[in-house]
Design a protein around this motif. Sequence first.
Motif, PDB file in Angstrom:
ATOM      1  N   ALA A  41      60.054   2.565  -0.678  1.00  0.00           N
ATOM      2  CA  ALA A  41      59.084   3.387   0.047  1.00  0.00           C
ATOM      3  C   ALA A  41      59.690   4.643   0.671  1.00  0.00           C
ATOM      4  O   ALA A  41      58.938   5.524   1.103  1.00  0.00           O
ATOM      5  CB  ALA A  41      58.412   2.557   1.139  1.00  0.00           C
ATOM      6  N   THR A  42      61.008   4.736   0.701  1.00  0.00           N
ATOM      7  CA  THR A  42      61.633   5.854   1.406  1.00  0.00           C
ATOM      8  C   THR A  42      62.570   6.698   0.547  1.00  0.00           C
ATOM      9  O   THR A  42      63.012   7.760   0.990  1.00  0.00           O
ATOM     10  CB  THR A  42      62.439   5.349   2.619  1.00  0.00           C
ATOM     11  N   ASP A  43      62.862   6.260  -0.666  1.00  0.00           N
ATOM     12  CA  ASP A  43      63.789   6.993  -1.538  1.00  0.00           C
ATOM     13  C   ASP A  43      63.152   7.135  -2.919  1.00  0.00           C
ATOM     14  O   ASP A  43      63.032   6.162  -3.656  1.00  0.00           O
ATOM     15  CB  ASP A  43      65.121   6.243  -1.634  1.00  0.00           C
ATOM     16  N   TYR A  44      62.757   8.349  -3.260  1.00  0.00           N
ATOM     17  CA  TYR A  44      62.047   8.553  -4.525  1.00  0.00           C
ATOM     18  C   TYR A  44      62.870   8.138  -5.740  1.00  0.00           C
ATOM     19  O   TYR A  44      62.324   7.736  -6.770  1.00  0.00           O
ATOM     20  CB  TYR A  44      61.606  10.009  -4.651  1.00  0.00           C
ATOM     21  N   LEU A  80      56.073   4.655  11.837  1.00  0.00           N
ATOM     22  CA  LEU A  80      56.145   3.540  10.894  1.00  0.00           C
ATOM     23  C   LEU A  80      57.429   2.750  11.089  1.00  0.00           C
ATOM     24  O   LEU A  80      58.441   3.270  11.561  1.00  0.00           O
ATOM     25  CB  LEU A  80      56.086   4.043   9.451  1.00  0.00           C
ATOM     26  N   GLU A  81      57.349   1.499  10.684  1.00  0.00           N
ATOM     27  CA  GLU A  81      58.526   0.633  10.643  1.00  0.00           C
ATOM     28  C   GLU A  81      58.672   0.152   9.208  1.00  0.00           C
ATOM     29  O   GLU A  81      57.686  -0.125   8.533  1.00  0.00           O
ATOM     30  CB  GLU A  81      58.336  -0.548  11.589  1.00  0.00           C
ATOM     31  N   TYR A  82      59.914   0.030   8.735  1.00  0.00           N
ATOM     32  CA  TYR A  82      60.153  -0.342   7.348  1.00  0.00           C
ATOM     33  C   TYR A  82      60.913  -1.670   7.274  1.00  0.00           C
ATOM     34  O   TYR A  82      62.151  -1.693   7.348  1.00  0.00           O
ATOM     35  CB  TYR A  82      60.946   0.751   6.626  1.00  0.00           C
ATOM     36  N   PRO A  83      60.197  -2.788   7.163  1.00  0.00           N
ATOM     37  CA  PRO A  83      60.872  -4.071   6.966  1.00  0.00           C
ATOM     38  C   PRO A  83      61.762  -4.012   5.725  1.00  0.00           C
ATOM     39  O   PRO A  83      61.479  -3.256   4.781  1.00  0.00           O
ATOM     40  CB  PRO A  83      59.708  -5.053   6.781  1.00  0.00           C
ATOM     41  N   GLU A  84      62.796  -4.796   5.703  1.00  0.00           N
ATOM     42  CA  GLU A  84      63.767  -4.734   4.612  1.00  0.00           C
ATOM     43  C   GLU A  84      63.114  -4.855   3.243  1.00  0.00           C
ATOM     44  O   GLU A  84      63.413  -4.074   2.334  1.00  0.00           O
ATOM     45  CB  GLU A  84      64.817  -5.827   4.789  1.00  0.00           C
ATOM     46  N   ASP A  85      62.235  -5.819   3.080  1.00  0.00           N
ATOM     47  CA  ASP A  85      61.654  -6.016   1.755  1.00  0.00           C
ATOM     48  C   ASP A  85      60.162  -6.331   1.852  1.00  0.00           C
ATOM     49  O   ASP A  85      59.675  -7.338   1.343  1.00  0.00           O
ATOM     50  CB  ASP A  85      62.381  -7.136   1.005  1.00  0.00           C
ATOM     51  N   PRO A  88      55.579  -0.972   4.429  1.00  0.00           N
ATOM     52  CA  PRO A  88      55.733  -0.327   5.730  1.00  0.00           C
ATOM     53  C   PRO A  88      54.671  -0.812   6.710  1.00  0.00           C
ATOM     54  O   PRO A  88      53.546  -1.128   6.324  1.00  0.00           O
ATOM     55  CB  PRO A  88      55.541   1.163   5.403  1.00  0.00           C
ATOM     56  N   VAL A  89      55.041  -0.854   7.973  1.00  0.00           N
ATOM     57  CA  VAL A  89      54.133  -1.304   9.028  1.00  0.00           C
ATOM     58  C   VAL A  89      53.815  -0.120   9.937  1.00  0.00           C
ATOM     59  O   VAL A  89      54.717   0.579  10.404  1.00  0.00           O
ATOM     60  CB  VAL A  89      54.764  -2.439   9.855  1.00  0.00           C
ATOM     61  N   LEU A  90      52.534   0.094  10.169  1.00  0.00           N
ATOM     62  CA  LEU A  90      52.101   1.177  11.043  1.00  0.00           C
ATOM     63  C   LEU A  90      52.227   0.718  12.494  1.00  0.00           C
ATOM     64  O   LEU A  90      51.516  -0.165  12.951  1.00  0.00           O
ATOM     65  CB  LEU A  90      50.648   1.534  10.724  1.00  0.00           C
ATOM     66  N   LYS A  91      53.153   1.323  13.234  1.00  0.00           N
ATOM     67  CA  LYS A  91      53.413   0.931  14.619  1.00  0.00           C
ATOM     68  C   LYS A  91      52.562   1.730  15.611  1.00  0.00           C
ATOM     69  O   LYS A  91      52.180   1.213  16.655  1.00  0.00           O
ATOM     70  CB  LYS A  91      54.896   1.106  14.950  1.00  0.00           C
ATOM     71  N   GLN A  92      52.303   2.974  15.272  1.00  0.00           N
ATOM     72  CA  GLN A  92      51.427   3.791  16.123  1.00  0.00           C
ATOM     73  C   GLN A  92      50.687   4.798  15.264  1.00  0.00           C
ATOM     74  O   GLN A  92      51.301   5.514  14.469  1.00  0.00           O
ATOM     75  CB  GLN A  92      52.219   4.531  17.197  1.00  0.00           C
ATOM     76  N   ARG A  93      49.396   4.836  15.401  1.00  0.00           N
ATOM     77  CA  ARG A  93      48.573   5.744  14.597  1.00  0.00           C
ATOM     78  C   ARG A  93      48.720   7.186  15.078  1.00  0.00           C
ATOM     79  O   ARG A  93      49.096   7.445  16.221  1.00  0.00           O
ATOM     80  CB  ARG A  93      47.114   5.308  14.636  1.00  0.00           C
ATOM     81  N   ALA A  94      48.402   8.102  14.190  1.00  0.00           N
ATOM     82  CA  ALA A  94      48.499   9.521  14.529  1.00  0.00           C
ATOM     83  C   ALA A  94      47.475   9.908  15.589  1.00  0.00           C
ATOM     84  O   ALA A  94      47.756  10.723  16.471  1.00  0.00           O
ATOM     85  CB  ALA A  94      48.322  10.369  13.280  1.00  0.00           C
ATOM     86  N   VAL A  95      46.275   9.342  15.486  1.00  0.00           N
ATOM     87  CA  VAL A  95      45.218   9.650  16.456  1.00  0.00           C
ATOM     88  C   VAL A  95      45.127   8.490  17.443  1.00  0.00           C
ATOM     89  O   VAL A  95      44.524   7.455  17.156  1.00  0.00           O
ATOM     90  CB  VAL A  95      43.860   9.871  15.764  1.00  0.00           C
ATOM     91  N   VAL A  96      45.742   8.673  18.591  1.00  0.00           N
ATOM     92  CA  VAL A  96      45.683   7.671  19.653  1.00  0.00           C
ATOM     93  C   VAL A  96      44.553   8.012  20.620  1.00  0.00           C
ATOM     94  O   VAL A  96      43.823   7.142  21.080  1.00  0.00           O
ATOM     95  CB  VAL A  96      47.031   7.587  20.401  1.00  0.00           C
TER      96      VAL A  96
END
Length: 311
Positions: A41-44, A80-85, A88-96
């Motif tokens: 998810a982070t390296d093309y 976002l948070e990126y679990p190892e495998d 991705p987990v959304l930790k805080q939305r852009a529109v709070v």
Amino acid sequence: MNGRERVLAAIEGRERDHVPFWPFVMAFSAKYAGIPYSQFATDYRKLGEAQIRTAEAFDLDVVTMDSDAYREASAFGAALEYPEDDLPVLKQRAVVDKKSFSMKKPEITSSERLIDKIEGVRYLKERCGQERAVSGWIEAPFQSCGVLCQMDTFLVDVLEEDAFVRELLELVTEFEIEFAVEQARAGADIIGIGDAMASLVSAQVYGEQIYPWTKRVVEGIREKTSAKLKYHICGYSRHILPYVEKLGVDVVNVDYKVDVKEAFALTGGKLAVKGNVDPVAVLKNGTEEEIRAAVREMAPFASRPYFKSRL
């Protein structure tokens, strides 16, 4: 015919040697290639390598540069948070807070995750773009707003906060056009437009609140690129398919909950229909014979039924 030729012929309603094979594989390709999803998810380069290895092993006609629905949200400030495998987990939305959110379009060149996708499209085009079609990806305006905001809250806002909703849709519409154009310039033959949320609303709400903005995205991409356009809907979408016919896309991707023959009829026979074998009951849990039977039943309607197909 190679994969790229086959897919483009099917989309354009031309004769082809057989039905294209175009599954939308993300997590599967990462696992097949042995690449942790955090890297996928982070390296093309990792994502591209996984797509290419999977395409070569299973003879896929299309490779897709996509990993999750949060790339645009990242550019707007989502955390976002990126679990190892895992995804991705959304930790805080852009529109709070709607009142404090800045209605300012992010610069694509300032977003690491957007640049990563564009460079990923270029990577796939250079590595296998002559043999296989390369697909980029954006989120449709309504879907994008649902990711920027809390989804259920945004659905209420659609009915109660008209000014805010229109301003946000205006912002993301122009942003998504720009992002799609950059991917097409990098080499994408096809741009996928993801609208998973669309099936959650009534036909009336879709026609009034979703269709006009999605139509603008389609027209904006058409004005600046020659990329083919695929509209992707999750869930039961039968009630909105008559609108999809008018969007001006080339392909509609329907979920297994919609009968593929009916999808073709409801879109007036004007679009290639992509889908729609049940991914769990059939593909995951079915026998080889059940999978073959399901594909044979669906295949003549998957990409213009009035041309002969063979499996």
